[in-house]
Design a protein around this motif. Structure first.
Motif, PDB file in Angstrom:
ATOM      1  N   HIS A  83       0.885  -1.161   0.000  1.00 57.09           N
ATOM      2  CA  HIS A  83       0.000   0.000   0.000  1.00 57.09           C
ATOM      3  C   HIS A  83       0.921   1.208   0.000  1.00 57.09           C
ATOM      4  CE1 HIS A  83       0.866  -0.790   4.208  1.00 57.09           C
ATOM      5  NE2 HIS A  83       0.237   0.292   4.640  1.00 57.09           N
ATOM      6  N   ASP A 137       0.608  -5.018   6.437  1.00 61.65           N
ATOM      7  CA  ASP A 137      -0.116  -4.415   7.555  1.00 61.65           C
ATOM      8  C   ASP A 137      -1.439  -5.100   7.895  1.00 61.65           C
ATOM      9  OD1 ASP A 137       1.887  -2.732   8.206  1.00 61.65           O
ATOM     10  OD2 ASP A 137       0.936  -0.890   7.509  1.00 61.65           O
ATOM     11  N   HIS A 159       1.258   3.876   2.230  1.00 53.96           N
ATOM     12  CA  HIS A 159       1.624   4.587   3.459  1.00 53.96           C
ATOM     13  C   HIS A 159       3.133   4.868   3.449  1.00 53.96           C
ATOM     14  CE1 HIS A 159      -2.104   3.273   6.031  1.00 53.96           C
ATOM     15  NE2 HIS A 159      -2.357   4.262   5.180  1.00 53.96           N
ATOM     16  N   ASP A 215       5.560   4.531   5.414  1.00 50.99           N
ATOM     17  CA  ASP A 215       6.542   3.573   5.932  1.00 50.99           C
ATOM     18  C   ASP A 215       6.618   2.318   5.064  1.00 50.99           C
ATOM     19  OD1 ASP A 215       3.898   3.224   6.879  1.00 50.99           O
ATOM     20  OD2 ASP A 215       4.587   1.907   8.488  1.00 50.99           O
ATOM     21  N   HIS A 216       5.887   2.280   3.968  1.00 51.94           N
ATOM     22  CA  HIS A 216       5.928   1.131   3.039  1.00 51.94           C
ATOM     23  C   HIS A 216       6.382   1.533   1.641  1.00 51.94           C
ATOM     24  CE1 HIS A 216       3.839  -1.828   5.662  1.00 51.94           C
ATOM     25  NE2 HIS A 216       3.585  -0.704   6.291  1.00 51.94           N
ATOM     26  N   HIS A 273      -6.838  -2.627   6.650  1.00 51.77           N
ATOM     27  CA  HIS A 273      -5.883  -1.579   7.051  1.00 51.77           C
ATOM     28  C   HIS A 273      -6.097  -0.361   6.159  1.00 51.77           C
ATOM     29  CE1 HIS A 273      -2.293   0.329   8.510  1.00 51.77           C
ATOM     30  NE2 HIS A 273      -1.765   0.354   7.307  1.00 51.77           N
TER      31      HIS A 273
HETATM   32 ZN   LIG Z   1       0.116   1.074   6.649  1.00 48.18          ZN
END
Ligand SMILES: [Zn+2]
Length: 288
Positions: free
Chosen positions: A122, A226, A124, A126-127, A205
């Motif tokens: 996804h 996640d 986000h 941190d990914h 998520h």
């Molecule tokens: Zn996430």
């Protein structure tokens, strides 16, 4: 925690060598990470610091596939300012202004230019933050210039149409430049990306989050991302407060974890500070 984490480790999954690459450490609010679970329960498993944050990892996975190198997840990247890195406890600085992910990649004998496919579970920060980087002149560039990047079309739309609750997680400089460069393959639903590597929708998520199922020579593994960020999150009601559709997460977890156990999949974690992979038995998780 981050100082003791190995920069990289590897195992075989079927015919492939799979490297777990350490993309850095992160600290997130313990309450937000465990949703409705009371602190006295989660604190026994993961201790909080003075700011109530728990130590997490950010891991990427590099598969030496017959079709070329496939990289799953890209960490936070190098574009955020010191205030951001302080709030989220980001510890991912690498050599030459880049990140630990690039260092780990180099340590296993590869360069960013060698990666053929990047899969973001996804978007986000941190990914997918390491999808792009800022060079010495301040210019945004694609970290993996020769790769096709894969994400769900719905996730890209969701990331570019944020609201007050979701905006903080989606930073446009992590994904808009990829789209503008024509490097995204926006997929819909379950899809085989290269033989044996498929993305599988695992919503909750975010509505269009997907996990990555690896299958080679009769062995199966799932980079669960996640849906189950750490081994501590395996019990069904241990669901992050960050999830936008927690009851959808619950049903996705019920379905995916039952299949993982029944079919003996290796379950692979992105955020667990120490546990990278393991298997389920009678609803419980065992590392290794
Ligand atoms: Zn996430």
């Amino acid at each position: 925690m981050t100082s003791t984490a190995p920069l990289h480790t590897q195992r075989r999954i079927g015919r492939w060598t799979v490297h777990a690459l350490w993309a850095g450490g992160l600290r997130l609010d313990g309450g937000a990470m465990f949703g409705i679970v009371p602190k006295p329960l989660w604190e026994r498993r993961m201790q909080a610091d003075g700011r109530n944050r728990i130590s997490l990892g950010m891991r990427s996975f590099l598969i030496e596939h017959e079709a070329g190198l496939v990289l799953i997840e890209t960490g936070v990247g190098n574009k955020e300012d010191p205030k951001f890195c302080d709030i989220y406890g980001v510890d991912n600085a690498g050599t030459e202004g880049r990140t630990m992910l690039e260092d780990a990649l180099r340590a296993v004998g590869h360069r960013p230019e060698d990666v053929r496919i990047v899969i973001d579970t996804h978007l986000h920060f941190d990914h997918a933050g390491g999808n792009t980087y800022r060079d010495r002149d301040g210019k945004l560039r694609l970290t993996f210039p020769n790769a096709r990047y894969v994400v769900q079309a719905g996730e890209y739309h969701y990331a570019t149409h944020t609201n007050e609750r979701t905006a903080g997680s989606y930073l446009a400089h992590n994904f808009v430049p990829v789209q503008e460069a024509g490097a995204f393959d926006l997929v819909e639903g379950e899809r085989e990306i290269v033989p044996g590597i498929r993305v599988v929708p695992t919503p909750g998520h975010t509505p269009h989050h997907h996990s990555v199922l690896l299958e080679s020579a009769g062995e199966r593994a799932i980079v669960i991302a996640d849906l189950v960020p750490t081994a501590t999150h395996v019990p069904l009601p241990w669901i992050m407060g960050y999830d936008v559709e927690p009851l959808v997460t619950l049903e996705t977890k019920r379905r995916i974890l039952a299949r993982a156990e029944a079919e003996d999949w290796l379950v692979v974690f992105v955020h667990d500070p120490t546990v990278i992979w393991g298997r389920l038995k009678e609803g419980r998780f065992g590392a290794g």
